[in-house]
Design an enzyme around this catalytic site. Structure first.
Site, PDB file in Angstrom:
ATOM      1  CB  CYS A  21       0.922   4.030  11.372  1.00 23.60           C
ATOM      2  SG  CYS A  21       1.834   4.764  10.728  1.00 23.60           S
ATOM      3  CG  HIS A  35      -1.771   0.829   8.184  1.00 26.36           C
ATOM      4  ND1 HIS A  35      -1.509  -0.279   8.394  1.00 26.36           N
ATOM      5  CD2 HIS A  35      -0.919   1.159   9.051  1.00 26.36           C
ATOM      6  CE1 HIS A  35      -0.606  -0.806   9.451  1.00 26.36           C
ATOM      7  NE2 HIS A  35      -0.179   0.682  10.057  1.00 26.36           N
TER       8      HIS A  35
END
Length: 466
Positions: free
Chosen positions: A376, A357
């Site tokens: 992440c 992301h």
């Protein structure tokens, strides 16, 4: 600890892989080229004669102004009347009062005077107030002088300073030499000797060659199964590389999981891209980070966040969070520039809640050490990745811009899922052939899972790990 790849660049230009006999190239060719170049460099280092090498050594960050001589304030000379018997003198002592008796005898006191009466000094007495003794400022050798001396010795050994420039003071000349060394190593050129720069300075050719050999051994095991189109997330270099149809498309900086929340070595695929994503605070972050804030301050500390209790939206300040267990709470951040996921989320299929992301804090990409997420992978240029992956979906830059401006969340499925491989390579090759080494960022190296067919794509839901 990791040494960054491709200094100062967020994305690198395309590098063509070697052509095969048919004029096409594959992902295996790209990785094979890297293996050959790293092995070549490792052999060169292993063949180098042993020479004297000074180590800077562990310690705090060294920067301009460190080392040399420093001023220390010490107590000044003390008069006997300044200090009570048995007490030590101190800097800034009170003024000294000196009383000089009169030269001639004084008349007897009046017996009728009120007993215990006080007044001014006896006539003829001279009262003189002397200023406190001045503090002494002396120069002593700074505690960092030894390390600065070893630093300049090492820079001389490497050719970034001359012997005549040796010093124990971190001055402008030393800072310039440190920046030049950082440039040569592909590091951020901040002129400071932090842990990453210190490791690069202290690394011997033998140690560098060992990291390279370890990387090529891992690459060889990976080479046979590498897809021709793949996103490579290399944890030690903290970078993401995209190989498209056997050609290197880009490499950019990334932020990966911190040591306490490691990014796992997954084999996965990007199935869709979400524009203007929401962010749902994941369980670990909720319990360890956000719930303590809720209980202490009555709010989440997250801009544009909505708090749900048992599935019902609530006003955080109205709840006694000390009486609420974490599993009853859900925190969702609305889309926008302040969203923790940035403006793009790249959805994977794993069950660990790991995905790629953007970010609302681009400052992290200015660091050499970027192991700072909760698992992440944050991308330095998420929009460029989105435009690249969405091109087959017939979504061009103008369409993406319109969607961004709408502020609405939209998930676009990719016509063909893009494979993603998380790897742990302690050496990599830049587009100009320069070989970089990357000491591991985790004490316990993650273990790659066996190759398997990815699970079916899950519905695109709110993000769970940042």
């Amino acid at each position: 600890m990791a040494v960054c790849l491709f200094a100062g660049l967020l994305a690198l230009p395309v590098q063509a892989a070697p052509s095969t006999a048919t004029g096409t190239s594959t992902g295996r060719d790209v990785v094979g080229t890297w293996i050959a170049r790293i092995d070549q460099r490792a052999a060169e280092l292993e063949g180098m004669p042993r020479v004297q090498q000074t180590r800077v050594g562990y310690g705090s960050v060294l920067k301009k102004g460190d080392g040399g001589m420093v001023d220390v304030v010490a107590p000044g000379p003390v008069r006997p009347s300044d200090v009570p018997e048995g007490a030590a003198p101190a800097a800034g002592a009170a003024p000294t009062i000196v009383v000089t008796p009169p030269a001639e005898p004084l008349p007897q006191a009046d017996p009728s005077a009120t007993p215990g009466a006080t007044g001014s000094a006896t006539p003829g007495t001279v009262v003189e107030v002397l200023p406190p003794p001045p503090a002494l400022t002396i120069q002593v050798r700074a505690r960092t002088a030894d390390r600065v001396g070893r630093l300049t010795t090492r820079l001389i050994e490497l050719g970034f300073l001359s012997k005549e420039q040796w010093t124990e003071s971190f001055d402008d000349t030393v800072e310039t030499a440190v920046r030049a060394f950082q440039l040569s190593e592909g590091l951020m050129q901040d002129g400071k000797v932090g842990e990453v720069t210190r490791q690069a300075l202290d690394r011997t050719p033998k140690e560098a060659a060992k990291l390279m050999r370890g990387a090529t051994a891992t690459m060889r095991a990976f080479q046979a199964s590498v897809p021709d189109t793949v996103l490579l997330v290399n944890l030690p270099s903290q970078t993401v590389t995209y190989i498209e149809r056997g050609k290197l498309n880009f490499t950019m900086r990334a932020v990966v999981g911190r040591p306490s929340r490691q990014t796992p070595l997954l084999q996965d695929r990007v199935t869709s891209v979400t524009i203007n994503p929401t962010w749902t605070v994941p369980p670990t972050v909720l319990v360890e980070d956000k719930l303590p804030v809720l209980r202490k301050k009555g709010n989440t500390g997250i801009k544009d966040a909505v708090v749900y209790l048992d599935g019902v939206e609530v006003v955080p300040e109205s709840i006694n969070w000390w009486q609420v267990s974490p599993e009853r709470i859900r925190i969702v951040q609305k889309p926008g520039d302040d969203n923790a996921l940035g403006r793009f989320r790249f959805n994977l299929t794993n069950g660990d809640g790991i995905f790629l992301h953007g970010t609302n804090d681009p400052r992290l990409f200015e660091r050499d050490l970027r192991a700072a997420s909760s698992g992440c992978v944050r991308l330095a240029d998420a929009r460029m990745v989105a435009e690249t992956l969405l091109r087959p979906a017939k979504l061009d830059s103008a369409a993406i811009e319109r969607q961004l401006e709408s502020g609405k969340t939209k998930t676009v499925a990719l016509p063909n899922a893009v494979p993603v491989r998380f790897v742990y390579w302690t050496s990599t090759v830049e587009t100009d052939g320069t070989v970089r080494v990357h000491p591991g960022i985790y004490d316990d190296v993650p273990t790659a899972p066996p190759a398997a067919t990815p699970a079916p794509a899950a519905p695109a839901a709110a993000g769970t790990v940042s």
